[in-house]
Scaffold this motif. Structure first.
Motif, PDB file in Angstrom:
ATOM      1  N   ALA A 154       0.814  -1.223   0.000  1.00 26.51           N
ATOM      2  CA  ALA A 154       0.000   0.000   0.000  1.00 26.51           C
ATOM      3  C   ALA A 154       0.850   1.277   0.000  1.00 26.51           C
ATOM      4  N   PRO A 155       1.899   1.356   0.835  1.00 29.86           N
ATOM      5  CA  PRO A 155       2.698   2.598   0.804  1.00 29.86           C
ATOM      6  C   PRO A 155       3.407   2.812  -0.534  1.00 29.86           C
ATOM      7  N   LEU A 156       3.738   1.724  -1.231  1.00 26.00           N
ATOM      8  CA  LEU A 156       4.370   1.870  -2.542  1.00 26.00           C
ATOM      9  C   LEU A 156       3.391   2.501  -3.527  1.00 26.00           C
ATOM     10  N   ILE A 157       2.132   2.070  -3.418  1.00 20.44           N
ATOM     11  CA  ILE A 157       1.105   2.603  -4.312  1.00 20.44           C
ATOM     12  C   ILE A 157       0.871   4.078  -4.006  1.00 20.44           C
ATOM     13  N   ARG A 158       0.822   4.392  -2.717  1.00 21.98           N
ATOM     14  CA  ARG A 158       0.649   5.797  -2.327  1.00 21.98           C
ATOM     15  C   ARG A 158       1.782   6.653  -2.906  1.00 21.98           C
ATOM     16  N   ALA A 159       2.997   6.106  -2.857  1.00 24.89           N
ATOM     17  CA  ALA A 159       4.145   6.839  -3.390  1.00 24.89           C
ATOM     18  C   ALA A 159       4.008   7.014  -4.909  1.00 24.89           C
ATOM     19  N   TYR A 160       3.499   5.969  -5.587  1.00 23.44           N
ATOM     20  CA  TYR A 160       3.313   6.090  -7.040  1.00 23.44           C
ATOM     21  C   TYR A 160       2.281   7.159  -7.369  1.00 23.44           C
ATOM     22  N   MET A 161       1.205   7.194  -6.602  1.00 24.10           N
ATOM     23  CA  MET A 161       0.142   8.171  -6.855  1.00 24.10           C
ATOM     24  C   MET A 161       0.702   9.589  -6.730  1.00 24.10           C
ATOM     25  N   LYS A 162       1.528   9.756  -5.710  1.00 22.32           N
ATOM     26  CA  LYS A 162       2.095  11.078  -5.467  1.00 22.32           C
ATOM     27  C   LYS A 162       3.087  11.442  -6.572  1.00 22.32           C
ATOM     28  N   ARG A 163       3.899  10.466  -6.932  1.00 25.49           N
ATOM     29  CA  ARG A 163       4.961  10.691  -7.907  1.00 25.49           C
ATOM     30  C   ARG A 163       4.385  11.003  -9.301  1.00 25.49           C
ATOM     31  N   SER A 164       3.349  10.258  -9.669  1.00 26.47           N
ATOM     32  CA  SER A 164       2.836  10.360 -11.038  1.00 26.47           C
ATOM     33  C   SER A 164       1.707  11.365 -11.182  1.00 26.47           C
ATOM     34  N   GLY A 165       1.076  11.713 -10.075  1.00 24.97           N
ATOM     35  CA  GLY A 165      -0.102  12.568 -10.169  1.00 24.97           C
ATOM     36  C   GLY A 165      -1.260  11.874 -10.863  1.00 24.97           C
ATOM     37  N   ALA A 166      -1.266  10.550 -10.843  1.00 22.89           N
ATOM     38  CA  ALA A 166      -2.336   9.790 -11.510  1.00 22.89           C
ATOM     39  C   ALA A 166      -3.679  10.074 -10.857  1.00 22.89           C
ATOM     40  N   PRO A 167      -4.753  10.151 -11.665  1.00 25.44           N
ATOM     41  CA  PRO A 167      -6.086  10.350 -11.077  1.00 25.44           C
ATOM     42  C   PRO A 167      -6.398   9.231 -10.077  1.00 25.44           C
ATOM     43  N   GLU A 168      -7.101   9.582  -9.022  1.00 19.07           N
ATOM     44  CA  GLU A 168      -7.317   8.636  -7.926  1.00 19.07           C
ATOM     45  C   GLU A 168      -8.123   7.412  -8.303  1.00 19.07           C
ATOM     46  N   ASP A 169      -8.882   7.511  -9.412  1.00 17.51           N
ATOM     47  CA  ASP A 169      -9.703   6.362  -9.788  1.00 17.51           C
ATOM     48  C   ASP A 169      -9.001   5.420 -10.764  1.00 17.51           C
ATOM     49  N   THR A 170      -7.703   5.638 -11.008  1.00 16.82           N
ATOM     50  CA  THR A 170      -6.974   4.766 -11.939  1.00 16.82           C
ATOM     51  C   THR A 170      -7.088   3.303 -11.508  1.00 16.82           C
ATOM     52  N   GLY A 171      -6.871   3.072 -10.229  1.00 15.61           N
ATOM     53  CA  GLY A 171      -6.907   1.698  -9.726  1.00 15.61           C
ATOM     54  C   GLY A 171      -8.280   1.069  -9.902  1.00 15.61           C
ATOM     55  N   ILE A 172      -9.312   1.864  -9.711  1.00 15.99           N
ATOM     56  CA  ILE A 172     -10.685   1.347  -9.866  1.00 15.99           C
ATOM     57  C   ILE A 172     -10.903   0.926 -11.319  1.00 15.99           C
ATOM     58  N   ARG A 173     -10.384   1.735 -12.235  1.00 19.06           N
ATOM     59  CA  ARG A 173     -10.542   1.425 -13.675  1.00 19.06           C
ATOM     60  C   ARG A 173      -9.815   0.129 -14.047  1.00 19.06           C
ATOM     61  N   VAL A 174      -8.620  -0.060 -13.471  1.00 20.68           N
ATOM     62  CA  VAL A 174      -7.891  -1.306 -13.742  1.00 20.68           C
ATOM     63  C   VAL A 174      -8.711  -2.494 -13.226  1.00 20.68           C
ATOM     64  N   ALA A 175      -9.193  -2.360 -12.001  1.00 20.73           N
ATOM     65  CA  ALA A 175      -9.937  -3.462 -11.383  1.00 20.73           C
ATOM     66  C   ALA A 175     -11.194  -3.779 -12.193  1.00 20.73           C
ATOM     67  N   LEU A 176     -11.880  -2.744 -12.669  1.00 19.71           N
ATOM     68  CA  LEU A 176     -13.104  -2.954 -13.450  1.00 19.71           C
ATOM     69  C   LEU A 176     -12.774  -3.731 -14.733  1.00 19.71           C
ATOM     70  N   LYS A 177     -11.718  -3.312 -15.421  1.00 21.29           N
ATOM     71  CA  LYS A 177     -11.314  -3.993 -16.657  1.00 21.29           C
ATOM     72  C   LYS A 177     -10.985  -5.461 -16.389  1.00 21.29           C
TER      73      LYS A 177
END
Lengths: 339, 385
Positions: free
Chosen positions: B144-167
């Motif tokens: 989880a902390p690695l993912i948090r770091a990626y979100m911060k680093r990339s500025g990815a929209p917060e729902d990116t993970g939800i979209r991956v999971a849906l696909k």
């Protein structure tokens, strides 16, 4: 505590004891399930495999791997000992607490032998070729321990009423207690925790400070000694965190969501990962927060869960809580990304 | 490489939370016998067996190679066990392939499995194991902390993970073997599922599964006689790095970057995004799709999330990822890596059924394990390289 001379293979005399224990289950499948069901009901089954009868039965031909059809044959209850060994000092997990024999028993009607316990008066009562007979226990659960063997003449009759249903899953409490001596660098880290201090190590190669030190620089593969130890502050910055919603399992002690944070101690170049924080509400926790470790009173500190693992997060049981220092948060651009 | 190696048989079990109808032997044999049947072979045709499973604590079986030797028809033959944490399914396949490529054997059966219901994954990954690392709060607590770091680093929209999971969850509906098949799954169900390890939601997480995967690998002479189209191994690569050291990039680990680079070089690939048709990669938590898209050089750093957002990784995108539903849908840990390798081989063989990518000619199978520190990958193609 005495710490021997530092060296890659030298260990300290800082023993720690751990118990590893879990009630594993075994799905018994189409062959062992009926075998244990029959044992519960006072019968021993073998399985036909070509011209042979295998007991204990297998799901497959042990020579070719081909699936065997569930063609069971009742064998025993008497048979011959092929080989045996005397267990003079049984351990806690043995089927008997008094001396007994482990033997390979080939039951009448079977072509293969089964390893099992034989309760005999002494090693002089045991011999290869001797006749033994199954002795079923009064209480049977559908386990291999429902039965043991005795010299044929010693067997007594037990009235056996068949149980209900099929035995499909068995449970085994597997338990292992072991002692581990800490490496000198880890022992000094553990002693530091007991003293209410964080001890790290500064690499003589590039000057970076890791906590806990490994006794060597893992990238340059250079030995680090007590001379490379540095005492770090008990204050630091939270650099990443997660909120853990605990899943329940045997031995789980957590019940409520809590913060698990990476804390970058002042003076360190590596975060102290996975520090559990209960004293700060999960919705108030944030990256950049300045924290201070408040140690427990010396008499209440222990380092029982500190070991030699290379991925160590533990600070033992020495920290009462992490509390905010009250300083302003460190802006994100001022602390390195540390997890 | 002295000999060509091809995948000529693939088999997997029905994956489920508890396969209480089969023993560990039965589970492994279900996959092995399906792979043998696919290859038109029996145990007797096999020269050697290579098995893999993840940490021993899962079933409390310390030597699966010993336990499984006779149930996998390995009596009188070489048998090896491979162990590289969660990447083990991939590295097991690579060890098996290397036995063919080196000319040691003609036909190798490789199998990996996990029967997670025999204990509890979170327990097995939290407990202090003798003389090994502890993970403290399971894999989710670690990542989880690695993912948090990626979100911060990339500025990815917060729902990116939800979209991956849906696909991935929608793809799983097309996979008859998948463990989790959530009919009618939608964005809101995932978004509203409980936060397990913030920022990882329940439905963005892999399940614990009982399951096994097997492949029969053969050399060129064997592959030419195979009843079905083979998938040819173009390149394999493995890389490792320590879990913790000062300055480690845990979000985009060097070992993964290096592994992908050497893999593409060996396979003669200069532009992976263009030359690779589809991928099966190890995504146990949804956010690892964009993270690995960057680590695998399909996207520039901090832009992997755009591939998810633009639909590039969807089944009809320009680089479909995890057509089978991936680790998010079936996770018998020891087998999860091999399932990636086997699923991509089936894409190349045209055997992927409803989740087939039309005309897939070159594909990437990927697995990682430990604290993002063991990487194993292969490229398979429809022709020998």
């Amino acid at each position: 505590m005495a710490i021997k001379q530092e060296g890659v293979l030298t260990i300290s005399e800082f023993p720690t004891t751990f118990t590893l224990e879990y009630p594993y289950t075994r799905t018994l499948g189409p062959v062992i399930g009926p075998f244990l069901t029959a044992l519960r009901d006072g019968r021993i089954l073998g399985i036909r495999c070509g011209s042979r009868v295998l007991c204990p039965p297998l799901e497959f031909d042990p020579d070719t791997g081909e699936t065997l059809s569930p063609d069971f044959v009742e064998v025993g209850p008497a048979g011959c000992v092929e080989f045996w060994t005397w267990i003079a000092e049984p351990s806690r997990k043995h089927p008997f607490q008094e001396p007994f024999a482990f033997a390979q028993v080939k039951l009448d009607g079977a072509d293969t032998a089964m390893t099992h316990a034989v309760k005999a008066a002494g090693p002089e009562a045991m011999s290869a070729g001797m006749r033994v007979k199954a002795q079923f226990r009064e209480e049977r659960t559908g386990a291999i321990t429902d039965v043991y063997f005795v010299p044929e003449g010693d067997a007594r009759d037990v009235a056996i009423a068949p149980g209900e249903g099929e035995v499909a899953i068995s449970t085994h409490l597997i338990s292992l207690t072991f002692e581990e001596n800490l490496y000198p660098s880890r022992a000094r880290y553990a002693q530091g925790l007991l003293d209410g201090k964080f001890i790290g190590q500064r690499s003589p190669v590039n000057g970076t400070v890791s906590i806990p030190g490994k006794g060597y620089d893992p990238l340059a593969r250079v030995l680090m000694t007590e001379a490379d130890d540095v005492e770090l502050a008990s204050t630091g910055t939270a650099t990443s965190f997660t909120v853990i919603t605990p899943i329940q399992y045997k031995g789980q002690t957590e019940t409520e969501p809590y913060v698990s944070a990476s804390i970058f101690l002042d003076g360190a170049d590596q975060a102290l990962s996975m520090q559990n924080i209960y004293s700060i509400p999960v919705d108030e926790f944030r990256e950049g927060m300045r924290l201070r470790a408040i140690f427990k009173p010396a008499a209440e500190r222990n380092v029982d869960n500190v070991d030699n693992s290379w991925m160590i997060f533990t600070t033992g049981n020495v920290i009462e809580r992490w509390e905010p220092t009250g300083e302003p948060d460190v802006p994100p651009e001022e602390f390195p990304e540390q997890i | 490489m002295a000999e060509h190696c091809a995948v000529i048989g693939v088999g997997q079990t029905q994956h489920d939370a508890k396969r209480i109808d089969v023993s560990q032997y039965g589970l492994v044999r279900e996959a092995a016998e399906r792979a043998l049947e696919d290859a038109g072979m029996t145990y007797a045709d096999i020269d050697a067996v290579v098995v893999g499973k993840a940490p021993d604590m899962f079933e409390g079986v310390m030597m699966p190679e010993l336990m499984l030797a006779d149930s996998l028809g390995a009596v009188g033959k070489p048998m090896l066990r491979v162990h590289t944490a969660g990447s083990v399914g991939g590295s097991t396949a690579i060890v098996a392939a290397s036995l063919i490529q080196a000319g040691v054997h003609d036909r190798v059966l490789t199998v990996s499995y996990e029967k997670q219901s025999e204990s509890n994954a979170m327990w097995a990954l939290s407990v202090k194991v003798p003389f090994q690392q502890g993970m403290v709060a399971g894999a989710g607590g670690y990542f989880a902390p690695l993912i948090r770091a990626y979100m911060k680093r990339s500025g990815a929209p917060e729902d990116t993970g939800i979209r991956v999971a849906l696909k991935d969850r929608q793809n799983a509906l097309k996979n008859p073997y998948a463990h989790l098949k959530l009919e009618g799954i939608d964005f809101d169900q995932i978004a509203n599922s409980p936060m397990l390890w913030d920022p990882i939601r329940y439905l963005e997480t892999c399940p614990s599964s009982d399951g096994a995967c097997a492949m029969v690998l053969g050399n060129a002479a064997v592959a030419k006689k195979a009843p079905k189209k083979p998938a040819w191994v173009h390149a394999t690569a493995m890389r490792t790095e320590p879990t913790m050291f000062s300055g480690r990039d845990q979000v985009n680990p060097q070992a993964g970057q290096d592994c992908a680079r050497v893999l593409y070089k060996k396979a003669g690939i200069s532009d992976p995004r263009k030359e690779i048709d589809c991928c099966e990669i190890y995504v146990p938590f949804s956010w690892f799709e964009p993270m690995w898209m960057e680590n695998l050089h399909f996207a520039p750093e901090s832009e992997g999330w755009k591939m998810t957002y633009e639909g590039a990784t969807a089944l009809d995108g320009d680089l479909p990822v995890n057509m089978s539903g991936g680790v998010l849908s079936s996770n018998p840990i020891g087998a999860s890596g091999m399932l990636r390798f086997a699923e991509i081989a089936n894409q190349i063989r045209g055997e992927a059924g409803e989740h087939q990518v039309d005309g897939a000619k070159k594909g990437l199978g990927h697995a990682y394990g430990g604290g993002s520190q063991f990487f194993s990958m292969w490229i398979v193609g429809d022709q020998p390289l």
